[in-house]
Design a protein around this motif. Structure first.
Motif, PDB file in Angstrom:
ATOM      1  N   GLY A 175       0.857  -1.195   0.000  1.00 19.08           N
ATOM      2  CA  GLY A 175       0.000   0.000   0.000  1.00 19.08           C
ATOM      3  C   GLY A 175       0.883   1.231   0.000  1.00 19.08           C
ATOM      4  N   ALA A 176       0.833   1.981  -1.117  1.00 17.04           N
ATOM      5  CA  ALA A 176       1.670   3.172  -1.227  1.00 17.04           C
ATOM      6  C   ALA A 176       0.783   4.401  -1.365  1.00 17.04           C
ATOM      7  CB  ALA A 176       2.595   3.042  -2.428  1.00 17.04           C
ATOM      8  N   GLY A 177      -0.394   4.352  -0.751  1.00 18.32           N
ATOM      9  CA  GLY A 177      -1.291   5.518  -0.750  1.00 18.32           C
ATOM     10  C   GLY A 177      -0.883   6.461   0.365  1.00 18.32           C
ATOM     11  N   SER A 178      -1.767   7.387   0.716  1.00 20.85           N
ATOM     12  CA  SER A 178      -1.365   8.377   1.714  1.00 20.85           C
ATOM     13  C   SER A 178      -1.152   7.736   3.081  1.00 20.85           C
ATOM     14  CB  SER A 178      -2.373   9.510   1.787  1.00 20.85           C
ATOM     15  OG  SER A 178      -3.651   8.977   1.847  1.00 20.85           O
ATOM     16  N   ALA A 179      -1.965   6.709   3.426  1.00 22.22           N
ATOM     17  CA  ALA A 179      -1.790   6.076   4.737  1.00 22.22           C
ATOM     18  C   ALA A 179      -0.454   5.342   4.787  1.00 22.22           C
ATOM     19  CB  ALA A 179      -2.933   5.106   5.009  1.00 22.22           C
ATOM     20  N   GLY A 180      -0.223   4.493   3.790  1.00 16.89           N
ATOM     21  CA  GLY A 180       1.012   3.702   3.759  1.00 16.89           C
ATOM     22  C   GLY A 180       2.241   4.599   3.769  1.00 16.89           C
ATOM     23  N   ILE A 208       8.446  -1.520  -0.811  1.00 16.29           N
ATOM     24  CA  ILE A 208       7.076  -0.995  -0.874  1.00 16.29           C
ATOM     25  C   ILE A 208       6.377  -1.522  -2.129  1.00 16.29           C
ATOM     26  CG2 ILE A 208       5.694   1.125  -0.949  1.00 16.29           C
ATOM     27  CD1 ILE A 208       8.102   2.496   0.447  1.00 16.29           C
ATOM     28  N   LEU A 209       5.163  -2.026  -1.920  1.00 19.33           N
ATOM     29  CA  LEU A 209       4.386  -2.549  -3.053  1.00 19.33           C
ATOM     30  C   LEU A 209       3.092  -1.768  -3.193  1.00 19.33           C
ATOM     31  CD1 LEU A 209       5.633  -5.207  -1.366  1.00 19.33           C
ATOM     32  CD2 LEU A 209       4.597  -6.405  -3.299  1.00 19.33           C
ATOM     33  N   ASP A 210       2.653  -1.613  -4.418  1.00 20.95           N
ATOM     34  CA  ASP A 210       1.286  -1.140  -4.635  1.00 20.95           C
ATOM     35  C   ASP A 210       0.545  -2.203  -5.444  1.00 20.95           C
ATOM     36  OD1 ASP A 210       2.134  -0.863  -7.204  1.00 20.95           O
ATOM     37  OD2 ASP A 210       1.774   1.293  -7.353  1.00 20.95           O
ATOM     38  N   LYS A 211      -0.563  -1.818  -6.050  1.00 22.22           N
ATOM     39  CA  LYS A 211      -1.358  -2.858  -6.739  1.00 22.22           C
ATOM     40  C   LYS A 211      -0.617  -3.464  -7.928  1.00 22.22           C
ATOM     41  CE  LYS A 211      -4.021   0.680  -9.054  1.00 22.22           C
ATOM     42  NZ  LYS A 211      -4.962   1.652  -8.602  1.00 22.22           N
ATOM     43  N   SER A 270      -3.356  -1.434   2.264  1.00 21.53           N
ATOM     44  CA  SER A 270      -3.725  -1.636   0.862  1.00 21.53           C
ATOM     45  C   SER A 270      -5.233  -1.691   0.643  1.00 21.53           C
ATOM     46  CB  SER A 270      -3.152  -2.976   0.392  1.00 21.53           C
ATOM     47  OG  SER A 270      -3.793  -4.030   1.118  1.00 21.53           O
ATOM     48  N   THR A 271      -5.975  -1.876   1.713  1.00 18.30           N
ATOM     49  CA  THR A 271      -7.431  -2.093   1.696  1.00 18.30           C
ATOM     50  C   THR A 271      -7.809  -3.427   1.039  1.00 18.30           C
ATOM     51  OG1 THR A 271      -7.946  -1.024  -0.407  1.00 18.30           O
ATOM     52  CG2 THR A 271      -7.862   0.421   1.512  1.00 18.30           C
ATOM     53  N   VAL A 272      -6.830  -4.325   0.846  1.00 18.30           N
ATOM     54  CA  VAL A 272      -7.148  -5.600   0.180  1.00 18.30           C
ATOM     55  C   VAL A 272      -7.266  -6.712   1.220  1.00 18.30           C
ATOM     56  CG1 VAL A 272      -6.446  -7.278  -1.571  1.00 18.30           C
ATOM     57  CG2 VAL A 272      -5.959  -4.847  -1.900  1.00 18.30           C
ATOM     58  N   ALA A 292      -3.420  -4.726  14.462  1.00 13.46           N
ATOM     59  CA  ALA A 292      -4.293  -4.413  13.330  1.00 13.46           C
ATOM     60  C   ALA A 292      -4.883  -3.012  13.479  1.00 13.46           C
ATOM     61  CB  ALA A 292      -5.416  -5.445  13.259  1.00 13.46           C
ATOM     62  N   GLY A 293      -5.420  -2.510  12.361  1.00 14.28           N
ATOM     63  CA  GLY A 293      -6.115  -1.228  12.413  1.00 14.28           C
ATOM     64  C   GLY A 293      -7.515  -1.388  12.984  1.00 14.28           C
ATOM     65  N   SER A 294      -8.036  -2.608  12.942  1.00 12.03           N
ATOM     66  CA  SER A 294      -9.398  -2.879  13.427  1.00 12.03           C
ATOM     67  C   SER A 294      -9.327  -3.852  14.607  1.00 12.03           C
ATOM     68  CB  SER A 294     -10.230  -3.510  12.314  1.00 12.03           C
ATOM     69  OG  SER A 294     -10.244  -2.671  11.191  1.00 12.03           O
TER      70      SER A 294
HETATM   71  P1  NAI Z   1      -5.366   4.419  -0.920  1.00 16.95           P
HETATM   72  O1  NAI Z   1      -6.482   3.859  -1.718  1.00 16.95           O
HETATM   73  O2  NAI Z   1      -4.899   5.808  -1.197  1.00 16.95           O
HETATM   74  O3  NAI Z   1      -4.087   3.475  -1.105  1.00 16.95           O
HETATM   75  C1  NAI Z   1      -4.154   2.103  -1.214  1.00 16.95           C
HETATM   76  C2  NAI Z   1      -2.818   1.604  -1.711  1.00 16.95           C
HETATM   77  O4  NAI Z   1      -2.819   0.199  -1.707  1.00 16.95           O
HETATM   78  C3  NAI Z   1      -2.487   2.026  -3.130  1.00 16.95           C
HETATM   79  O5  NAI Z   1      -1.120   2.384  -3.207  1.00 16.95           O
HETATM   80  C4  NAI Z   1      -2.748   0.757  -3.937  1.00 16.95           C
HETATM   81  O6  NAI Z   1      -1.996   0.697  -5.125  1.00 16.95           O
HETATM   82  C5  NAI Z   1      -2.299  -0.267  -2.934  1.00 16.95           C
HETATM   83  N1  NAI Z   1      -2.784  -1.598  -3.241  1.00 16.95           N
HETATM   84  C6  NAI Z   1      -3.976  -1.968  -3.758  1.00 16.95           C
HETATM   85  N2  NAI Z   1      -3.989  -3.299  -3.953  1.00 16.95           N
HETATM   86  C7  NAI Z   1      -2.797  -3.769  -3.553  1.00 16.95           C
HETATM   87  C8  NAI Z   1      -2.221  -5.049  -3.528  1.00 16.95           C
HETATM   88  N3  NAI Z   1      -2.888  -6.110  -3.961  1.00 16.95           N
HETATM   89  N4  NAI Z   1      -0.982  -5.170  -3.055  1.00 16.95           N
HETATM   90  C9  NAI Z   1      -0.281  -4.118  -2.611  1.00 16.95           C
HETATM   91  N5  NAI Z   1      -0.776  -2.860  -2.615  1.00 16.95           N
HETATM   92  C10 NAI Z   1      -2.022  -2.699  -3.093  1.00 16.95           C
HETATM   93  O7  NAI Z   1      -5.754   4.248   0.582  1.00 16.95           O
HETATM   94  P2  NAI Z   1      -5.161   4.966   1.877  1.00 16.95           P
HETATM   95  O8  NAI Z   1      -5.849   6.248   2.155  1.00 16.95           O
HETATM   96  O9  NAI Z   1      -3.685   5.009   1.764  1.00 16.95           O
HETATM   97  O10 NAI Z   1      -5.630   3.963   3.032  1.00 16.95           O
HETATM   98  C11 NAI Z   1      -5.284   2.618   2.993  1.00 16.95           C
HETATM   99  C12 NAI Z   1      -5.884   1.879   4.160  1.00 16.95           C
HETATM  100  O11 NAI Z   1      -5.211   2.222   5.341  1.00 16.95           O
HETATM  101  C13 NAI Z   1      -7.370   2.171   4.412  1.00 16.95           C
HETATM  102  O12 NAI Z   1      -8.036   0.963   4.672  1.00 16.95           O
HETATM  103  C14 NAI Z   1      -7.368   2.997   5.651  1.00 16.95           C
HETATM  104  O13 NAI Z   1      -8.540   2.766   6.411  1.00 16.95           O
HETATM  105  C15 NAI Z   1      -6.169   2.446   6.344  1.00 16.95           C
HETATM  106  N6  NAI Z   1      -5.615   3.325   7.347  1.00 16.95           N
HETATM  107  C16 NAI Z   1      -5.262   2.714   8.487  1.00 16.95           C
HETATM  108  C17 NAI Z   1      -4.727   3.420   9.484  1.00 16.95           C
HETATM  109  C18 NAI Z   1      -4.327   2.707  10.713  1.00 16.95           C
HETATM  110  O14 NAI Z   1      -3.639   3.237  11.564  1.00 16.95           O
HETATM  111  N7  NAI Z   1      -4.742   1.501  10.890  1.00 16.95           N
HETATM  112  C19 NAI Z   1      -4.511   4.851   9.381  1.00 16.95           C
HETATM  113  C20 NAI Z   1      -4.904   5.413   8.144  1.00 16.95           C
HETATM  114  C21 NAI Z   1      -5.440   4.640   7.162  1.00 16.95           C
END
Ligand code: NAI
Length: 662
Positions: free
Chosen positions: A384-389, A416-419, A471-473, A523-525
């Motif tokens: 996950g290379a989104g804003s959270a990751g 670091i991996l993304d989708k 990654s939300t996956v 975990a986050g949850s």
């Molecule tokens: P986002 O949608 O911006 O990023 C998701 C990232 O995951 C993207 O880089 C995407 O390419 C990547 N991804 C998708 N499929 C993948 C795969 N199969 N393998 C590897 N990477 C893959 O989402 P955002 O905002 O970055 O949030 C991600 C998650 O983190 C959300 O579920 C959010 O709830 C969670 N989060 C958790 C926190 C915590 O402390 N537990 C804090 C903030 C967010």
């Protein structure tokens, strides 16, 4: 004689509400006449030149009489005329009723007989006296009755806060573990959805797009001195999306946790909403929606509104801490970057979250019997290379550098991996994508492996000690992946951080099954602990509550005007230090929420010490001297003594004794 008794009562009443502090040159002016006996009592209580309004007005030829009638509803009113602070007192208001109706001073059934007598409220409350502990017990029994929903509890707590703040905070302090999820996420989310309909009494301040140009003046409508502000634009409330002005529920809830969790004075917190409209069609169509019924203002116009708000805060309370909360991802980082050096501030979604994850990694070091510095020996695979990751990764990177690695060495610790798979120097990164600026140096440092290889291949090559998911996956961390992590490490660190539970990269059960319960899991949850072959794997869950109250308290007490990465790292290192040996042995990496006030003391003291080391103290060297004289324990004592604790204080003051009479 009658007159002197009356005057003493009036003066005492002023002290009841603690609005009165005789300052040098404070002139006492009474709406009643003054005789010599009054003069001597008033003088003995520290007033200068007691006089009547009429005498004072004519001697100064000022508009006092006029102003005085304007303020007739107030019991006391302080203003400044010519060179004097003037305390105007009205003898004929009913202070007892005011105390009863004021949630700050009301004690419900907790007034002693003496207080009832002196306040003139005998008979206005039931005859039996209850201690605050008994009152808490009663309300707790009511809240926890079978079948009571989260929303019932939320409403009951709101109603309590509206009538008796001390009791509200006491209940919250005593039952923080159970009530934090009511006051804050998840129940507050449900409340935010219907906030306009639940609105009873104003709390906090609304700055709307219609108020632009007036923010500065509006700040003065808030009468208390403020030390912590939580502000949101309601654009991304929890996981619920755009809730516009309903975001106020989040600011209110968060500040309640500052009060309960870190003992910030309730009178010094200010929940705020920047109402720039909403793109939520349901709210726009709702005839009772109380925010601006218009589409969101965007772009520069939006940023200008944020700027005006920050400037107005700085003008009114230059030392206040501003916590940005639940701003949409596209705005959160730009706002933080724009104002981080401009005002004492932080963003809990970005920085608070990163600190909690890092605290978990330091907790994992402790669970493995290692020092925090052992973080430099870890290898991280992050999905996950989104804003959270990227927020989390960047912050762990800063911690590696803090503990002695060069920035380049630290970049190389991450895969670091993304989708599309592993991100390397061969990847073409798209400008403007969330997290891409943070990602670039990590990508450029990864030259040893082909771009786009999958998670299994990455794990074979990297042999990581820690596997993180944002990654939300759901199910991305398969049995095979987790088993391999268990083969590579005695205690693999497994952190599926995506929310909600349905999106977690793996469950606690899956991690325990694949590693015979040896994993250090967070975990986050929420998940339940899992036992395998007599070994229990604790299902840790990060919670920003470990961080923000103590971080806020520490940065205010040290008088810093900036929250540095070093201070954030200090907060993260302090959290696992509150773990008891037994908890560490069980591989718990976070303390219990019930211990939050103790955690906040440690976090605040660590943040303050780091600020002193970085030369950010702004208290005339007081904190630095305290540390060199009394050590960190002395600093912790000071922090503890600065914290508000909700208990009833005497409302009848006995002049001379310096104590209240009960
Ligand atoms: P986002 O949608 O911006 O990023 C998701 C990232 O995951 C993207 O880089 C995407 O390419 C990547 N991804 C998708 N499929 C993948 C795969 N199969 N393998 C590897 N990477 C893959 O989402 P955002 O905002 O970055 O949030 C991600 C998650 O983190 C959300 O579920 C959010 O709830 C969670 N989060 C958790 C926190 C915590 O402390 N537990 C804090 C903030 C967010």
């Amino acid at each position: 004689m009658r007159a002197s008794i009356k005057l003493r009562e009036i003066l005492e009443a002023a002290q009841v509400v603690r609005t009165f502090r005789p300052r040098p040159n404070c002139v006492f002016v009474s709406t009643l006449g003054v005789n010599n006996s009054w003069r001597s009592i008033a003088s003995s209580l520290g007033f200068l030149a007691p006089t009547s309004t009429r005498e004072y007005a004519s001697s100064r030829s000022c508009g006092l009489a006029q102003r005085e009638t304007n303020y007739f509803a107030d019991r006391t009113h302080t203003c400044r005329f010519a060179e004097n602070d003037v305390m105007i007192m009205h003898a004929d208001t009913n202070r007892g009723i005011e105390v009863l109706l004021n949630p700050i001073y009301n004690k419900g059934t907790g007034f002693s007989l003496a207080e009832k007598e002196r306040l003139g409220i005998r008979g206005l409350t039931p005859p039996r006296y209850f201690t605050i502990e008994q009152q808490c017990e009663k309300i707790w029994a009511n809240l926890t009755e079978k079948g009571k929903t989260g929303m019932f509890r939320w409403r009951s707590m709101q109603a309590l806060q509206d009538r008796n703040e001390t009791l509200f905070y006491r209940l919250l302090v005593d039952h923080i573990e159970e009530l934090a999820p009511v006051i804050y996420t998840p129940t507050v989310g449900e409340a935010c959805l219907q906030y306009s309909r639940l609105f009873r009494r104003p709390r906090g301040m609304y700055f709307s797009a219609d108020d632009v140009g007036h923010f500065n003046a509006m700040m003065y409508n808030w009468k208390n001195d403020v030390s912590v502000i939580v502000v949101t634009d309601g654009s991304r409330v929890l996981g619920l999306g755009d809730l516009g002005a309903h975001g106020m529920g989040i600011s209110v809830g968060k500040l309640d946790l500052y009060v309960a969790g870190a003992g910030i004075e309730p009178s010094s917190v200010l929940p705020c909403v920047l109402d720039v409209g909403t793109d939520n069609e349901e709210l726009l169509a709702d005839p009772y929606y109380f925010g601006l019924p218009q589409k969101r203002i965007k772009g520069d116009a939006f940023m200008n509104i944020v700027d005006e708000f920050i400037q107005a805060v700085k003008n009114r309370w230059p030392k206040a801490l501003v916590q940005f909360e639940d701003f949409s991802t596209d705005h959160a980082m730009p706002i933080l970057k724009r104002h981080r050096e401009n005002v004492l501030c932080f963003n809990d979604d970005i920085q608070g979250t990163a600190v909690v994850v890092l605290a978990g990694i330091y907790g994992a070091m402790a669970a493995m019997g290692k020092s925090p510095g052992a973080i430099t020996e870890q290898t991280f695979v992050v999905c996950g290379a989104g804003s959270a990751g990227m927020g989390i990764v960047s912050f762990i990177h800063a911690a590696l550098v803090h503990h002695g690695l060069s920035p380049q060495q630290a970049f190389e610790r991450f895969y670091i991996l993304d989708k599309h798979g592993l991100i390397t120097s061969n990847r073409e990164l798209k400008e403007g994508e969330p997290g891409v600026d943070d990602l670039r140096p990590f990508a450029e440092s990864r030259r040893d492996l082909p771009d786009g290889i999958n998670l299994r291949e990455v794990i074979e090559s990297a042999k990581p000690t820690a596997l993180l998911g944002a990654s939300t996956v759901s199910g991305l961390f398969t049995h095979e992946i987790l088993t391999r992590m268990g083969e590579l490490n005695k205690n693999p660190i497994i952190m599926p951080l995506s929310n909600p539970t349905s999106r977690a990269e793996c469950t606690a059960e899956a991690a325990a099954n694949a590693t015979e319960g040896r994993a250090i899991f967070s975990a986050g949850s929420p998940f339940d602990d899992v036992s395998r072959n007599g070994v229990t794997m604790v299902a840790n869950q990060g919670n920003n509550l470990y961080v923000f109250p103590g971080l806020g308290l520490g940065s205010i007490l040290v008088g810093s005007n900036y929250i540095s990465d070093g201070m954030l790292n200090a907060a993260a290192e302090a959290i696992p230090k509150t773990l008891h040996d037994g908890a560490i042995r069980r591989r718990a990496i976070y303390p219990r929420i019930a211990d939050i006030r103790n955690v906040s003391v440690k976090v605040a003291a660590a943040v303050m010490k780091q600020a002193v080391d970085e030369d950010r103290e702004n208290r005339g060297g007081k904190i630095g001297h305290m540390i060199s004289r009394e050590g960190i324990e002395g600093l912790e004592r000071y922090v503890r003594s600065s914290m508000y604790y909700p208990e009833y204080r005497p409302t009848v003051f006995s002049p001379g004794s310096g104590r209240g009479t009960l």
